[in-house]
Design an enzyme around this catalytic site. Structure first.
Site, PDB file in Angstrom:
ATOM      1  N   ALA A  63       0.863  -1.207   0.041  1.00 34.47           N
ATOM      2  CA  ALA A  63      -0.043  -0.090  -0.076  1.00 34.47           C
ATOM      3  C   ALA A  63       0.757   1.315  -0.022  1.00 34.47           C
ATOM      4  CB  ALA A  63      -0.810   0.021   1.189  1.00 34.47           C
ATOM      5  N   GLY A 108       0.615  -4.958   1.154  1.00 32.88           N
ATOM      6  CA  GLY A 108      -0.641  -4.892   0.228  1.00 32.88           C
ATOM      7  C   GLY A 108      -0.465  -5.750  -1.139  1.00 32.88           C
ATOM      8  N   GLU A 111      -0.682  -9.309  -0.115  1.00 30.82           N
ATOM      9  CA  GLU A 111      -2.291  -9.483   0.050  1.00 30.82           C
ATOM     10  C   GLU A 111      -2.947  -9.481  -1.152  1.00 30.82           C
ATOM     11  OE1 GLU A 111      -1.788  -6.310   2.766  1.00 30.82           O
ATOM     12  OE2 GLU A 111      -2.822  -7.457   4.559  1.00 30.82           O
TER      13      GLU A 111
END
Ligand code: CO8
Length: 259
Positions: A63, A108, A111
């Site tokens: 992220a 992220g 993920e």
């Protein structure tokens, strides 16, 4: 779109996270474009999706740390919510999604890969959940999906607590990826896998995805009942007739119509 490229190649949809100057980091704009592109995919024609990152260095390096660095608690809740909604959409997407991890898949990025059905990677891929070193927890499903994907709560916790990076060979060994390829071969191999998936009966594939995904959260008897329902549903399709007829006729070529 500024940060997402989408290309349809007959029955395959190719999504590229295209923000190489920031190693394809997921800002809120990237996430909302990813959401938009997923919504635009027509599953009547597209039978498998491949997600990769632009450039040779990163799939997604996480992220966007710069954006997150100034967030309040309520902004973090909203950011976590929007990222999770997109990743859940990928996980529950009616057709399979293959992550072609072409470099760093951190935070992220890992993920995102974990929300896909299948992960394959290049030899230079690096996986990790560095969040605890940044003073946060994973926020896009890493505390939940890592253990589920690799099938070891212990190894998942070790990686989440130490923030240790995992290279491609270890990722293969622990079941985080299905295969490792030289960088130049990764996308062709991902597309080849997607084509192979797309060559099977699409409604059967969609039912299999649903059975595996939803069945894993159910007690075994309910999971088996779910499978029976989805199996029986295939007998309402033209593709079941075509698939079995081809076998009986000893015919290799099959023409699945997604009907
Ligand atoms: N966010 C923003 N920018 C990034 C990110 C990122 N995650 N990763 C790299 N960049 C930028 C760098 O800032 C740099 O920009 P600039 O050229 O303007 O300085 C550019 O990309 C290139 O990066 P580097 O110069 O750092 O490249 P290196 O080859 O030296 O290093 C690394 C590559 C090791 C990948 C390094 O960039 C790195 O460590 N990146 C951050 C990795 C990271 O910590 N990721 C996890 C972030 S946390 C997270 O993902 C949480 C998800 C859940 C959030 C839920 C919120 C509620």
């Amino acid at each position: 779109m500024a940060f997402i490229q989408y290309e349809s190649r007959e029955t395959i949809g190719l999504i590229t996270i295209n923000r190489p100057e920031a190693l394809n980091a997921l800002s809120s704009t990237v996430l909302s474009e990813l959401n938009e592109v997923l919504d635009s995919i027509d599953i009547k024609t597209i039978r498998c999706v491949v997600i990769t990152g632009a450039g040779e260095k990163a799939f997604v390096a996480g992220a966007d740390v710069a954006e997150m660095s100034v967030m309040t608690e309520s902004e973090a809740t909203a950011f976590g919510g929007s990222g999770n909604a997109v990743f859940r959409k990928i996980e529950a997407f009616p057709i399979p999604v293959v992550a072609a991890v072409n470099g760093y898949a951190l935070g992220g990025g890992n993920e995102l890969a974990l929300s896909c059905d299948i992960r394959i990677c290049s030899e230079n891929a690096v996986f990790g959940q560095p969040e605890a070193g940044l003073g946060i927890t994973p926020g896009f499903g890493g505390t939940q999906r890592l253990a589920r994907v690799i099938g070891s709560v212990s190894v998942a916790k070790e990686l989440l607590y130490t923030c240790r990076n995992v290279k491609a060979e270890e990722a293969l060994r622990i079941g985080l990826v299905s295969a490792v390829y030289p960088q130049a071969d990764l996308l062709p191999q991902a597309l080849k896998m997607a084509e192979r998936i797309a060559g099977n009966a699409p409604i059967a594939i969609r039912n299999i995805k649903k059975a595996v995904n939803e069945g894993l959260d159910l007690p075994i008897d309910e999971a088996i009942a779910l499978e029976i329902g989805l199996f029986a549903h295939c007998f309402t399709t033209e593709d079941q007739k075509e698939g079995m007829q081809a076998f009986l006729e000893k015919r290799k070529e099959k023409s699945f119509k997604n009907l």
